[in-house]
Write a protein that holds these residues in place. Sequence first.
Motif, PDB file in Angstrom:
ATOM      1  N   ARG A  48       0.834  -1.188   0.000  1.00 15.93           N
ATOM      2  CA  ARG A  48       0.000   0.000   0.000  1.00 15.93           C
ATOM      3  C   ARG A  48       0.873   1.244   0.000  1.00 15.93           C
ATOM      4  NH1 ARG A  48      -3.182   1.955   5.004  1.00 15.93           N
ATOM      5  NH2 ARG A  48      -2.111   0.888   6.659  1.00 15.93           N
ATOM      6  N   GLY A  49       2.134   1.072   0.274  1.00 17.86           N
ATOM      7  CA  GLY A  49       3.105   2.158   0.106  1.00 17.86           C
ATOM      8  C   GLY A  49       3.823   2.035  -1.231  1.00 17.86           C
ATOM      9  N   ALA A  50       4.564   3.073  -1.574  1.00 16.82           N
ATOM     10  CA  ALA A  50       5.247   3.131  -2.864  1.00 16.82           C
ATOM     11  C   ALA A  50       6.328   2.055  -2.982  1.00 16.82           C
ATOM     12  CB  ALA A  50       5.887   4.506  -3.021  1.00 16.82           C
ATOM     13  N   THR A  51       6.672   1.695  -4.203  1.00 19.62           N
ATOM     14  CA  THR A  51       7.823   0.845  -4.463  1.00 19.62           C
ATOM     15  C   THR A  51       9.081   1.638  -4.136  1.00 19.62           C
ATOM     16  OG1 THR A  51       6.609  -0.139  -6.269  1.00 19.62           O
ATOM     17  CG2 THR A  51       8.969  -0.499  -6.252  1.00 19.62           C
ATOM     18  N   LEU A  52       9.973   1.064  -3.337  1.00 16.92           N
ATOM     19  CA  LEU A  52      11.208   1.776  -3.001  1.00 16.92           C
ATOM     20  C   LEU A  52      12.390   1.243  -3.802  1.00 16.92           C
ATOM     21  CD1 LEU A  52      10.740   2.085   0.877  1.00 16.92           C
ATOM     22  CD2 LEU A  52      10.244   3.780  -0.889  1.00 16.92           C
ATOM     23  N   GLU A 143      -0.551  10.042 -10.816  1.00 19.14           N
ATOM     24  CA  GLU A 143       0.740   9.609 -10.258  1.00 19.14           C
ATOM     25  C   GLU A 143       0.609   8.289  -9.510  1.00 19.14           C
ATOM     26  OE1 GLU A 143       2.200  12.853  -7.897  1.00 19.14           O
ATOM     27  OE2 GLU A 143       2.697  13.995  -9.694  1.00 19.14           O
ATOM     28  N   ILE A 144      -0.430   7.531  -9.811  1.00 22.31           N
ATOM     29  CA  ILE A 144      -0.729   6.341  -9.019  1.00 22.31           C
ATOM     30  C   ILE A 144       0.399   5.301  -9.067  1.00 22.31           C
ATOM     31  CG2 ILE A 144      -2.017   5.009 -10.798  1.00 22.31           C
ATOM     32  CD1 ILE A 144      -3.103   5.445  -7.137  1.00 22.31           C
ATOM     33  N   GLY A 145       1.111   5.233 -10.189  1.00 20.37           N
ATOM     34  CA  GLY A 145       2.200   4.257 -10.325  1.00 20.37           C
ATOM     35  C   GLY A 145       3.378   4.576  -9.424  1.00 20.37           C
ATOM     36  N   ALA A 146       3.500   5.847  -9.026  1.00 22.39           N
ATOM     37  CA  ALA A 146       4.590   6.226  -8.122  1.00 22.39           C
ATOM     38  C   ALA A 146       4.189   6.024  -6.670  1.00 22.39           C
ATOM     39  CB  ALA A 146       4.986   7.681  -8.358  1.00 22.39           C
ATOM     40  N   ALA A 147       2.891   6.084  -6.392  1.00 25.82           N
ATOM     41  CA  ALA A 147       2.444   6.005  -5.003  1.00 25.82           C
ATOM     42  C   ALA A 147       2.134   4.583  -4.550  1.00 25.82           C
ATOM     43  CB  ALA A 147       1.221   6.892  -4.803  1.00 25.82           C
ATOM     44  N   ARG A 148       1.781   3.712  -5.470  1.00 26.79           N
ATOM     45  CA  ARG A 148       1.342   2.362  -5.096  1.00 26.79           C
ATOM     46  C   ARG A 148       2.132   1.311  -5.873  1.00 26.79           C
ATOM     47  NH1 ARG A 148      -1.985   3.714  -0.786  1.00 26.79           N
ATOM     48  NH2 ARG A 148      -3.830   4.833  -1.442  1.00 26.79           N
ATOM     49  N   SER A 149       2.166   0.100  -5.309  1.00 25.23           N
ATOM     50  CA  SER A 149       2.888  -0.987  -5.973  1.00 25.23           C
ATOM     51  C   SER A 149       1.982  -1.670  -6.991  1.00 25.23           C
ATOM     52  CB  SER A 149       3.310  -2.018  -4.941  1.00 25.23           C
ATOM     53  OG  SER A 149       2.154  -2.695  -4.493  1.00 25.23           O
ATOM     54  N   PRO A 150       2.573  -2.396  -7.956  1.00 28.76           N
ATOM     55  CA  PRO A 150       1.760  -3.153  -8.917  1.00 28.76           C
ATOM     56  C   PRO A 150       0.786  -4.120  -8.229  1.00 28.76           C
ATOM     57  CG  PRO A 150       4.038  -3.069  -9.648  1.00 28.76           C
ATOM     58  CD  PRO A 150       4.000  -2.444  -8.275  1.00 28.76           C
ATOM     59  N   ALA A 151       1.219  -4.770  -7.147  1.00 27.19           N
ATOM     60  CA  ALA A 151       0.334  -5.724  -6.462  1.00 27.19           C
ATOM     61  C   ALA A 151      -0.897  -5.011  -5.893  1.00 27.19           C
ATOM     62  CB  ALA A 151       1.090  -6.439  -5.348  1.00 27.19           C
ATOM     63  N   TYR A 152      -0.669  -3.830  -5.332  1.00 26.30           N
ATOM     64  CA  TYR A 152      -1.778  -3.068  -4.777  1.00 26.30           C
ATOM     65  C   TYR A 152      -2.719  -2.622  -5.894  1.00 26.30           C
ATOM     66  CZ  TYR A 152      -4.253   0.772  -2.435  1.00 26.30           C
ATOM     67  OH  TYR A 152      -5.203   1.617  -1.930  1.00 26.30           O
ATOM     68  N   LEU A 153      -2.144  -2.188  -7.031  1.00 25.58           N
ATOM     69  CA  LEU A 153      -2.971  -1.718  -8.150  1.00 25.58           C
ATOM     70  C   LEU A 153      -3.865  -2.838  -8.660  1.00 25.58           C
ATOM     71  CD1 LEU A 153      -0.285   0.447  -9.979  1.00 25.58           C
ATOM     72  CD2 LEU A 153      -2.261   1.257  -8.669  1.00 25.58           C
ATOM     73  N   ARG A 154      -3.269  -4.037  -8.760  1.00 26.95           N
ATOM     74  CA  ARG A 154      -4.068  -5.175  -9.209  1.00 26.95           C
ATOM     75  C   ARG A 154      -5.221  -5.434  -8.224  1.00 26.95           C
ATOM     76  NH1 ARG A 154      -3.137  -9.977 -12.333  1.00 26.95           N
ATOM     77  NH2 ARG A 154      -1.194  -9.004 -12.929  1.00 26.95           N
ATOM     78  N   ALA A 155      -4.902  -5.429  -6.932  1.00 19.10           N
ATOM     79  CA  ALA A 155      -5.942  -5.677  -5.926  1.00 19.10           C
ATOM     80  C   ALA A 155      -7.028  -4.600  -5.977  1.00 19.10           C
ATOM     81  CB  ALA A 155      -5.320  -5.744  -4.531  1.00 19.10           C
ATOM     82  N   SER A 156      -6.640  -3.353  -6.251  1.00 20.23           N
ATOM     83  CA  SER A 156      -7.619  -2.261  -6.314  1.00 20.23           C
ATOM     84  C   SER A 156      -8.655  -2.512  -7.394  1.00 20.23           C
ATOM     85  CB  SER A 156      -6.944  -0.926  -6.653  1.00 20.23           C
ATOM     86  OG  SER A 156      -6.042  -0.561  -5.674  1.00 20.23           O
ATOM     87  N   VAL A 157      -8.204  -3.127  -8.499  1.00 17.76           N
ATOM     88  CA  VAL A 157      -9.102  -3.350  -9.632  1.00 17.76           C
ATOM     89  C   VAL A 157      -9.934  -4.615  -9.415  1.00 17.76           C
ATOM     90  CG1 VAL A 157      -9.191  -3.805 -12.112  1.00 17.76           C
ATOM     91  CG2 VAL A 157      -7.565  -2.140 -11.206  1.00 17.76           C
ATOM     92  N   VAL A 158      -9.305  -5.642  -8.841  1.00 15.91           N
ATOM     93  CA  VAL A 158      -9.989  -6.923  -8.681  1.00 15.91           C
ATOM     94  C   VAL A 158     -10.900  -6.927  -7.458  1.00 15.91           C
ATOM     95  CG1 VAL A 158      -9.649  -9.392  -8.315  1.00 15.91           C
ATOM     96  CG2 VAL A 158      -8.143  -8.147  -9.864  1.00 15.91           C
TER      97      VAL A 158
END
Length: 248
Positions: A48-52, A143-158
Amino acid sequence: MIRAVRRIIFAVSLTATFAAQAPAATSGESLYLGQCSFCHGKDGEGGRGATLQRRILRHAPDEAALRLVIRRGIAGSSMPGTALSDSEIDQVAKYVRSLGRRTIRPLPGDPNRGERLYQGKGGCPACHAVSARGGSFGPDLTEIGAARSPAYLRASVVEPGAEVPRGFVQIRAVTKNGGQITGARVNEDTFSVQIRDAGGVVHSLWKEDLNGMNVDLGKSPMPSYGSVFSKDELDDLVAYLAALRGTR
Ligand code: HEC
Ligand code: HEC
């Protein structure tokens, strides 16, 4: 007197034990694992945090900025500040930079196909804006790709609603004259509450005029796309979202 001395001896031996367990070289890591990995992932892959795992961090172009972000957090986001000491912050900051040097696994999807799904089949612009184009019912995704990880983005949609960002918690207010207003809670204080309805209209209500309020925590107004997209389409969509870093 003897009690005090014993206590000191006890404290010293305790410190020695801790020092033996956590040598200085890895304390940045253990602080990170204890306080940050919950949101940023064990290896900095994000959640839920950005990719570091990036050499260049949007909010932390240099070391001073990085230390400030860790100390104060990021206003308007779920990134909290911390009560760590200066030297602990230095150690965590060093560890964060070491995560940035790790190689990133490329995402499987194709962002161009993902963009077409976003615009077309997904109908996402009805509720979301990217670079000021699109609706404002859902959060801005520029800027969602900078703030969240790919795993979180997938979960947000699913499974939307797994976690609802601040400012989008759904609430239903029932007024004393029988009216009902449902929408996102924009703000709330002791005497009033502001609710934005699906049409984007913000209602400001006095609590003394209400019969009650119902907070539907965890309930998202966003439809689930779990059965709309195939696995490959989801890969493409996530690749597109992850590439939204405010640069377009
Ligand atoms: C409750 C979740 C949460 C915790 C705990 C958390 N963070 Fe964050 N962090 C976030 C979020 C969300 C963002 C992205 C904010 C944004 O860009 O809108 C973020 C952003 C950052 C950034 C900026 C990334 C960039 O690309 O500029 C750094 C650096 C960072 N966090 C480090 C840390 C460190 C170090 C810790 C532990 C001391 C920590 N965070 C704890 C949620 C968290
Ligand atoms: C009916 C309106 C609506 C549609 C259509 C919609 N969304 Fe959402 N979306 C929302 C709302 C409201 C939220 C905030 C609440 C939540 O996270 O569940 C949200 C949250 C999100 C988030 C999480 C943002 C964050 O900061 O955590 C992402 C990512 C997202 N949507 C992507 C999409 C994509 C991709 C599509 C199209 C496939 C889409 N949305 C379609 C309303 C919508």
